[in-house]
Design an enzyme around this catalytic site. Structure first.
Site, short mmCIF file in Angstrom:
data_model
loop_
_atom_site.label_atom_id
_atom_site.label_comp_id
_atom_site.label_asym_id
_atom_site.label_seq_id
_atom_site.Cartn_x
_atom_site.Cartn_y
_atom_site.Cartn_z
CE1 TYR A 1 -3.70 2.52 0.60
CE2 TYR A 1 -2.43 3.26 2.50
CZ TYR A 1 -3.48 3.44 1.61
OH TYR A 1 -4.29 4.54 1.73
CG ASP B 1 5.65 3.31 1.16
OD1 ASP B 1 5.92 3.88 2.23
OD2 ASP B 1 4.49 3.20 0.71
CE LYS C 1 0.66 4.37 8.49
NZ LYS C 1 0.74 3.82 7.16
C1 LIG Z 1 0.13 4.32 5.85
C2 LIG Z 1 0.92 4.10 4.63
C3 LIG Z 1 0.91 5.01 3.56
C4 LIG Z 1 -0.01 6.18 3.51
O1 LIG Z 1 0.23 7.11 4.51
P1 LIG Z 1 -0.95 8.10 4.97
O2 LIG Z 1 -0.27 8.98 5.96
O3 LIG Z 1 -2.04 7.25 5.52
O4 LIG Z 1 -1.36 8.85 3.75
C5 LIG Z 1 1.79 4.79 2.52
N1 LIG Z 1 2.62 3.73 2.51
C6 LIG Z 1 2.64 2.85 3.51
C7 LIG Z 1 3.61 1.71 3.47
C8 LIG Z 1 1.78 2.98 4.59
O5 LIG Z 1 1.78 2.06 5.55
#
Ligand SMILES: *Cc1c(COP(=O)(O)O)cnc(C)c1O
Length: 433
Positions: free
Chosen positions: A145, A240, A268
């Site tokens: 994601y 990511d 995060k």
């Molecule tokens: C949570 C998440 C996102 C998106 O971040 P948001 O702050 O919710 O927009 C992108 N990549 C990864 C791996 C994530 O866990």
């Protein structure tokens, strides 16, 4: 059963005001059934809901609260920043300090841009990769994601070499044509996709350790294989690390596995619970970003004083206390090993995956190394388990396809609490069948 009267009333009201009653879909408990619990406050490892029930938190805001809730070191920094106004829309000293600290902690980052969420970071990172390479396509993996940017809401096509199709209403076929989706941990499939699209792939983006299909680790040589493939083909490799950054090690998964991406996205933990994201990496690539270069990206509230104060305080604390990573890993190993052992004793040879302070219990006896593997899980049994745990005061992620996040506030006594609840809840989930 716990009393959820106030939560239920709030959810009814919310449903008439907010789509689905929530501001982010997974919060609605759709995949486990029932209504969500509305939270009132939290301290350390413990959440308190609007009915006065208390829970041990294994979500920790999906990662940011690595020090537990309301840590004094972060609250104090925010209190201090609060005195100096909430936003300027002009540069501040805190942003410079924050950028310096990120570069110090994350080995591959030479220059960094702050944004307001992980979604923004990932959207921007692929735009920069496209601007830098002059190519259009990106490769991503099933089950990873990267936020809700259009380019990422694309399902795999029918074969590994076919282009994707929109995975959300509102995403166009045009966008889908530029996203190629392959199976995680399948290096041969990535090679085939690269070969089928010569000199067209701008970026390859992945979670170096996946948290978003449940916890899935990269197989031996997978990350290095991707690194070599990207180098050989002029593709920008993007890690990511929105979940894994500052969590699996001070420098994230890239430090843990010793593989260096070209760009990294962060979120995060980086905001300590306030809205912060960042993307950064090689200086020659980041110099493409406006106003230094021609790739446009901006943000009215980017580098916000409160957000950078919280983030800087939390990251400095992590940098200055590296021993806490050993403590987090040891706590999580007790949780993961304990869960695996209990399941086995009950005759359920369920798979438990763990990397550092993230872990997942999959309701399947098969190993889980990809989304197809994860989908073998018995999600109905997971739903019953989730509610049995909630009723015993253990707040898990409300989906089989999410990882659990451990904070430094989870003490050995709390691990014991979790393990006894786990045993009872697994029994309950299977007795009801
Ligand atoms: C949570 C998440 C996102 C998106 O971040 P948001 O702050 O919710 O927009 C992108 N990549 C990864 C791996 C994530 O866990």
């Amino acid at each position: 059963m716990l009393n959820h009267t106030n939560s239920a009333a709030l959810f009814d009201q919310a449903k008439s005001l907010i789509p689905g009653g929530v501001n982010s879909p997974v919060r609605a408990f759709r995949s486990v059934g029932g209504g969500p619990v509305f939270m009132q406050s939290a301290q350390g490892a413990w959440l308190t809901d609007v009915d006065g029930n208390r829970y041990v938190d294994f979500i920790n805001s999906w990662g940011p609260m690595i020090l537990g809730h309301a840590p004094e070191v972060v609250l104090e920094a925010v209190r201090e920043a609060l005195q100096g106004s909430l936003s300027f829309g002009a540069p501040t000293q805190r942003e410079v300090a924050m950028a310096g600290l990120i570069r110090e902690m994350v080995p591959s980052i030479e220059k960094v841009r702050l944004v307001n969420s992980g979604t923004e970071a990932c959207m921007s990172a692929i735009r920069v990769a496209r601007g830098y390479t002059g190519r259009s396509k990106i490769i991503k993996f099933e089950g990873c994601y990267h936020g809700h940017g259009d380019s990422f809401l694309i399902a795999a096509g029918s074969g590994a070499l076919t282009l994707g199709t929109p995975d959300s209403a509102g995403v166009t076929e045009g966008v889908a044509q530029d996203t190629i989706t392959v199976a995680y941990n399948d290096l041969a499939a990535v090679k085939a996709a690269v070969d089928a699209n010569p000199e067209q792939v701008a970026a390859l983006i992945l979670e170096p350790v996946v948290g978003n299909m449940g916890l899935v680790a990269p197989g031996p040589g997978f990350l290095q294989g991707l690194r070599d493939l990207c180098t050989a083909n002029g593709i920008v490799l993007i890690f990511d690390e929105v979940m894994t950054g500052f969590r699996l090690a001070p420098g994230g998964a890239q430090e843990l596995y010793g593989v260096t991406p070209d760009l990294t996205t962060l979120g995060k933990i980086i905001g300590g619970g306030l809205p912060v994201g960042a993307y950064g990496g090689r200086e020659d690539i980041m110099n493409c970003v406006a106003p230094a270069g021609k790739v446009y990206q901006a943000g009215t509230l980017s580098g916000n004083p409160l957000a950078t104060a919280a983030g800087f305080a939390q990251l400095s604390y992590l940098r200055d206390n590296p021993a806490l990573y050993e403590q987090l890993n040891a706590t999580t190993t007790r949780l993961a090993d304990g869960t695996r052992k209990i399941a086995a004793e009950l005759g359920l040879n369920y798979t438990v995956n763990q990397v550092g302070s993230m872990f997942s219990l999959f309701f399947t006896a098969e190993p889980v190394n990809s989304l197809d593997d994860a989908k073998k899980s018995d999600t109905a049994a997971f739903g019953r388990y989730f509610h049995a745990m909630l009723n015993r005061g253990i707040y898990l992620a409300p989906s089989q396809y999410e990882a659990l996040f451990v904070s430094t506030a989870i003490t050995s006594d709390i691990v014991d609490l979790y393990l006894s609840a786990c045993r009872e809840s697994l029994q309950e989930a299977h007795a009801q069948r």
